[in-house]
Write a protein that holds these residues in place. Structure first.
Motif, short mmCIF file in Angstrom:
data_model
loop_
_atom_site.label_atom_id
_atom_site.label_comp_id
_atom_site.label_asym_id
_atom_site.label_seq_id
_atom_site.Cartn_x
_atom_site.Cartn_y
_atom_site.Cartn_z
N ARG A 157 80.36 37.95 56.76
CA ARG A 157 79.84 39.26 56.09
C ARG A 157 80.37 40.22 55.98
N ASP A 162 81.86 27.75 48.89
CA ASP A 162 80.72 27.71 49.84
C ASP A 162 80.81 25.92 50.27
N ASP A 221 75.29 30.42 58.66
CA ASP A 221 74.38 31.27 58.61
C ASP A 221 73.79 31.85 57.28
N HIS A 222 74.74 30.96 55.99
CA HIS A 222 74.48 31.73 54.68
C HIS A 222 75.07 30.59 54.20
N ASP A 223 74.76 30.13 52.48
CA ASP A 223 74.85 29.02 51.81
C ASP A 223 76.07 29.68 51.16
N TRP A 224 76.82 30.62 51.44
CA TRP A 224 78.76 30.59 50.37
C TRP A 224 79.23 31.25 51.18
N PHE A 225 80.47 31.93 51.18
CA PHE A 225 80.74 32.55 51.68
C PHE A 225 82.33 33.14 50.60
N SER A 264 73.54 34.82 42.52
CA SER A 264 73.37 34.92 43.63
C SER A 264 74.42 35.03 44.42
N ASP A 283 74.71 39.10 46.29
CA ASP A 283 75.02 39.22 47.64
C ASP A 283 75.41 40.00 48.22
#
Length: 208
Positions: A165, A96, A121-125, A13, A17
């Protein structure tokens, strides 16, 4: 400051991204076999993305050690960003969530209160970092820090730097000044919840 973080999102995943953001990432040492990890701690091996010298704009997904030994022997796991340019060896640390700890209000409680921060705003960074070679630790990375922004300040006076991101590619490009990338996120960007310890009273958390 952060001495514990989390990565439970699968690598497939994560690679999707990067592709969506048009950041070319290769795995020159093979795709890391990374199991979901609730706690990644100092000296653990964990995945980072860094630029491949001479192969711009290609980046590399690598497994590396978190922290190298400092001059006193203590691990360098956080590193102040203020006033530094970081013209090479920049990296993105995949996560995450990250943790901060505060003193419990009940002095009988031996363990500190533990707080998990995640991105809204997202499930990981990606966390801004740098890496270097060390004779004892090999290639190792550390997390950069700034004075805490509004989401982290109630829990600690310093914080690591989760990047938006649209900042990831810029951080991997050493031609872009660090000060243009290394900023704290706007209020409300990070969600926080307590994962250990007695629920606090309505007063602010007790800082370490």
């Amino acid at each position: 400051m952060c001495n514990d973080y989390r990565l439970e999102v699968d690598i497939a995943s994560i690679m999707e991204d990067f592709e969506e953001l048009e950041i070319a990432v290769e795995a020159p040492e093979g795709m890391p076999n990374v199991a979901a990890r609730e706690d990644i701690k100092i000296t653990d091996i964990a995945p980072i993305v860094t630029r491949i010298e001479g192969a711009s704009p290609v980046a590399a997904l690598l497994n590396r050690r978190w922290s190298w030994p400092g001059s006193t022997g203590k691990p360098v796991y956080n590193y102040r960003a203020e006033g530094r340019e970081f013209g090479s060896n920049r990296c993105l640390i995949l996560a995450d969530g990250f943790y901060e700890f505060t003193k419990p209000e009940d002095l009988k409680q031996k363990r500190q209160n533990k707080w998990l921060f995640t991105m809204e705003d997202h499930d990981w960074f990606a966390i801004a970092g740098i890496w270097r070679k060390h004779p004892a630790a090999g290639e190792a990375f550390t997390m950069l820090t700034l004075d805490a922004g509004p989401d982290v300040a109630p829990y600690h006076h310093r914080q690591i730097i989760p990047l938006a991101r649209n900042q990831w590619a810029a951080w991997l490009d050493p031609a872009i000044p660090a000060a243009e990338v290394l900023t704290v996120l706007p209020p409300g960007s990070l969600a926080v919840r307590q994962v250990h310890g007695a629920p606090p009273t309505p007063a602010s958390p007790v800082l370490l």
